[in-house]
Design a protein around this motif. Structure first.
Motif, PDB file in Angstrom:
ATOM      1  N   LEU A   8       2.883   6.780  -4.393  1.00  0.00           N
ATOM      2  CA  LEU A   8       1.857   7.011  -3.386  1.00  0.00           C
ATOM      3  C   LEU A   8       2.045   6.118  -2.172  1.00  0.00           C
ATOM      4  O   LEU A   8       1.453   6.340  -1.130  1.00  0.00           O
ATOM      5  CB  LEU A   8       0.464   6.748  -3.982  1.00  0.00           C
ATOM      6  N   ILE A   9       2.864   5.083  -2.317  1.00  0.00           N
ATOM      7  CA  ILE A   9       3.001   4.073  -1.276  1.00  0.00           C
ATOM      8  C   ILE A   9       4.255   4.344  -0.456  1.00  0.00           C
ATOM      9  O   ILE A   9       5.277   4.770  -0.960  1.00  0.00           O
ATOM     10  CB  ILE A   9       3.084   2.675  -1.921  1.00  0.00           C
ATOM     11  N   LYS A  60      -6.871   1.373   1.993  1.00  0.00           N
ATOM     12  CA  LYS A  60      -6.525   2.182   0.822  1.00  0.00           C
ATOM     13  C   LYS A  60      -5.108   1.861   0.348  1.00  0.00           C
ATOM     14  O   LYS A  60      -4.848   1.739  -0.863  1.00  0.00           O
ATOM     15  CB  LYS A  60      -6.647   3.665   1.172  1.00  0.00           C
ATOM     16  N   THR A  61      -4.202   1.708   1.296  1.00  0.00           N
ATOM     17  CA  THR A  61      -2.810   1.419   0.940  1.00  0.00           C
ATOM     18  C   THR A  61      -2.690   0.093   0.204  1.00  0.00           C
ATOM     19  O   THR A  61      -1.964  -0.021  -0.791  1.00  0.00           O
ATOM     20  CB  THR A  61      -1.931   1.394   2.207  1.00  0.00           C
ATOM     21  N   ASP A  62      -3.413  -0.926   0.688  1.00  0.00           N
ATOM     22  CA  ASP A  62      -3.391  -2.236   0.019  1.00  0.00           C
ATOM     23  C   ASP A  62      -3.806  -2.109  -1.441  1.00  0.00           C
ATOM     24  O   ASP A  62      -3.159  -2.656  -2.348  1.00  0.00           O
ATOM     25  CB  ASP A  62      -4.347  -3.209   0.724  1.00  0.00           C
ATOM     26  N   VAL A  63      -4.905  -1.387  -1.669  1.00  0.00           N
ATOM     27  CA  VAL A  63      -5.440  -1.282  -3.021  1.00  0.00           C
ATOM     28  C   VAL A  63      -4.530  -0.438  -3.907  1.00  0.00           C
ATOM     29  O   VAL A  63      -4.362  -0.725  -5.095  1.00  0.00           O
ATOM     30  CB  VAL A  63      -6.875  -0.713  -2.971  1.00  0.00           C
ATOM     31  N   GLN A  64      -3.922   0.597  -3.342  1.00  0.00           N
ATOM     32  CA  GLN A  64      -2.971   1.400  -4.124  1.00  0.00           C
ATOM     33  C   GLN A  64      -1.777   0.552  -4.554  1.00  0.00           C
ATOM     34  O   GLN A  64      -1.282   0.667  -5.690  1.00  0.00           O
ATOM     35  CB  GLN A  64      -2.511   2.609  -3.316  1.00  0.00           C
ATOM     36  N   GLN A  65      -1.310  -0.292  -3.651  1.00  0.00           N
ATOM     37  CA  GLN A  65      -0.205  -1.181  -3.994  1.00  0.00           C
ATOM     38  C   GLN A  65      -0.604  -2.127  -5.129  1.00  0.00           C
ATOM     39  O   GLN A  65       0.141  -2.310  -6.099  1.00  0.00           O
ATOM     40  CB  GLN A  65       0.207  -1.996  -2.763  1.00  0.00           C
ATOM     41  N   LEU A  66      -1.779  -2.699  -5.005  1.00  0.00           N
ATOM     42  CA  LEU A  66      -2.244  -3.619  -6.035  1.00  0.00           C
ATOM     43  C   LEU A  66      -2.496  -2.905  -7.356  1.00  0.00           C
ATOM     44  O   LEU A  66      -2.239  -3.455  -8.426  1.00  0.00           O
ATOM     45  CB  LEU A  66      -3.525  -4.312  -5.568  1.00  0.00           C
ATOM     46  N   HIS A  67      -2.990  -1.664  -7.272  1.00  0.00           N
ATOM     47  CA  HIS A  67      -3.219  -0.916  -8.510  1.00  0.00           C
ATOM     48  C   HIS A  67      -1.897  -0.653  -9.227  1.00  0.00           C
ATOM     49  O   HIS A  67      -1.795  -0.778 -10.462  1.00  0.00           O
ATOM     50  CB  HIS A  67      -3.934   0.400  -8.203  1.00  0.00           C
TER      51      HIS A  67
END
Length: 496
Positions: A8-9, A60-67
């Motif tokens: 997703l990233i 959103k991108t930050d959180v997707q990366q962390l997820h």
């Protein structure tokens, strides 16, 4: 599974946050060889490092990366860590509830906090069915309802507009013994205000032994939302007598009531409080001041405040433009709109164009009004609402172009309401077009058959043409249908 989330990233940026995280660990190799238990020091350090990175995540991108990183690290069942992902999805401006669901469904044993967060998130996007679906699942999974759960349910009930649903949740509040909980009671008052049941809201408030600031703000706001502006200001006075110091939210609501009543002197007194507390940098308060002064006819004072502002949002511009337009300062309103677009580069919205079209209508600027109406859709991709069409009908009717106004109504993408039809009927009366007036009245009979002003306008149109037989016919029809003016007219004069 981890690879699915990592896809997703964007390739160019997806490892930036991961690299930052691994460098922050005592031993970056632990990121790739995780075999610790929750009691190991390495596990706790990694957990703390993850949580610290969540504090720096804003998109959103930050959180997707962390997820993705959470999955690779083996923290998918750590409720505290994975809960940060769900909280972000539920409370961020983007409100990514689809993403939150995908994360939540992979948690084996979510706790009450996570259930509440999901309920809260669906409430924020007004998906009431989902709110109560997750509430039902929460109960089925054996979790105990707390004050937060009930508050989120009450707010969702208010948003739904369903009195029955609101009363059912109210019953649950009483059964579970939360009726005296301050947070829940304030939300109950707020819910009944949203449902326009100000009587029950006031009853619940009066039962509170010592309402706090939030309670006072809630009940004052309820009265303003329900059109009880005088009662709202009475409560504002009682609040101060009770020794409760008003905050910025109180002042905004009180100014709104002043604007509705034209209570200029009280509005000026609130302005003095704002100055005294150095709150003139609060945009919402200053917007309320501008709105109050424009509604009270003090355009110069409103413009003085506007010109002193360093930070303006779209509400600021809209309030000033609409205020100028309403009071006939047509060129000032249009000049301000041009400045907003060209110099400040603030994108207009539908309310902005309501102000612009109102200015064109009051100034008799028909051609300019047509151009702005077309620009709204062609340049700014704003779909006209019934209010925009109403402004155009008013503008055309004032200019004598009642046939064009009628054709515009027939071609509207939505059903016409009584207000727009009456605007056209008034234009027919003004310009003596009796044939169209009769046609418009037939449409009005379908929409709002027993409104006295429709009969009066049509009778006055015949009277202007000295057709007294038709005037008598309309008057007899009005009497036969027992149509009466709903309430007598009245005027309000403020005496200093």
């Amino acid at each position: 599974m981890a690879n699915n989330y990592l896809n997703l990233i964007k390739p160019s940026s997806k490892w930036k946050l991961v690299a930052s995280f691994t460098q922050s660990l005592p031993n970056p190799n632990l990121f790739h060889h995780f075999s610790s238990t929750p009691h190991d020091r390495s596990y706790l350090k990694k957990e703390q490092a993850l949580l610290s990175l969540f504090k720096k995540s804003y998109t959103k991108t930050d959180v997707q990366q962390l997820h993705a990183h959470v999955i690779r690290s083996g923290f998918t069942q750590n409720l505290f860590v994975v809960g940060k992902v769900i909280v972000f999805c539920a409370v961020s401006d983007e409100c990514l509830m689809d993403y939150a669901v995908s994360v939540f469904e992979k948690i084996a044993n979510p706790d009450g906090f996570l259930w509440n967060t999901m309920i809260r998130g669906f409430g924020r996007i007004n998906k009431v069915d989902k709110v109560f679906c997750y509430y039902k699942m929460m109960l089925e999974n054996g979790h105990i309802v707390d004050n937060f759960t009930l508050s989120f349910l009450l707010k969702a009930s208010g948003q739904s507009g369903s009195v029955l649903l609101g009363k059912q949740v109210h019953c649950s509040v009483v059964k579970l013994g939360f009726e005296c909980h301050v947070f829940v009671r304030n939300t109950l008052v707020h819910m009944y205000g949203m449902l326009k049941d100000v009587f029950v809201a006031r009853q619940l408030f009066d039962e509170m032994p010592e309402p706090d600031l939030v309670g006072w703000n809630t009940i004052i706001d309820c009265h303003v939302c329900c059109g009880k502006h005088k009662e709202a200001l009475d409560l504002f006075s009682r609040m101060q007598d009770a020794g409760i110091r008003p905050d910025d939210a109180t002042l905004v609501v009180a100014l709104s009531a002043c604007a509705a009543l034209g209570a200029l002197e009280l509005g000026r007194w609130i302005h003095s409080i704002v100055d005294e507390r150095f709150l003139m940098k609060d945009v919402s308060i200053v917007n309320s001041l501008i709105h109050m002064y424009t509604r009270c006819g003090e355009i110069q004072e409103a413009r003085r405040i506007f010109d002193k502002m360093n930070d303006r949002n779209i509400v600021t511009w809209n309030t000033m433009i609409l205020g100028l337009a309403t009071h006939g300062h047509v060129q000032d309103a249009l000049s301000l709109f041009s400045s907003m677009i060209n110099k400040k580069r603030v994108p207009p919205d539908d309310v902005t164009f309501l102000g612009v079209l109102t200015a064109c209508s009051h100034g008799g600027m028909i051609e300019e009004g047509r151009q702005y109406f077309n620009r709204m859709t062609n340049e700014h991709n704003i779909e006209p609402t019934i209010k925009h069409y109403g402004c155009m009908v008013d503008m055309l009717s004032r200019g004598g172009l009642v046939i064009e106004a009628y054709n515009l109504i027939k071609n509207m993408p939505m059903k016409c309401n009584a207000i727009v039809l009456r605007t056209l009927l008034a234009g027919c009366h003004m310009h003596g077009n009796i044939e169209l007036a009769e046609n418009v009245r037939r449409h009005l009979l379908e929409v709002d058959p027993d409104h006295s002003s429709d009969y009066v306008l049509l009778a006055n149109t015949y009277a202007s043409l000295e057709d007294w037989n038709q005037v008598s016919r309309i008057r007899r029809s009005m009497a036969a249908n027992k149509v009466k003016k709903p309430s007598p007219g009245n005027s309000f004069i403020g005496v200093p």
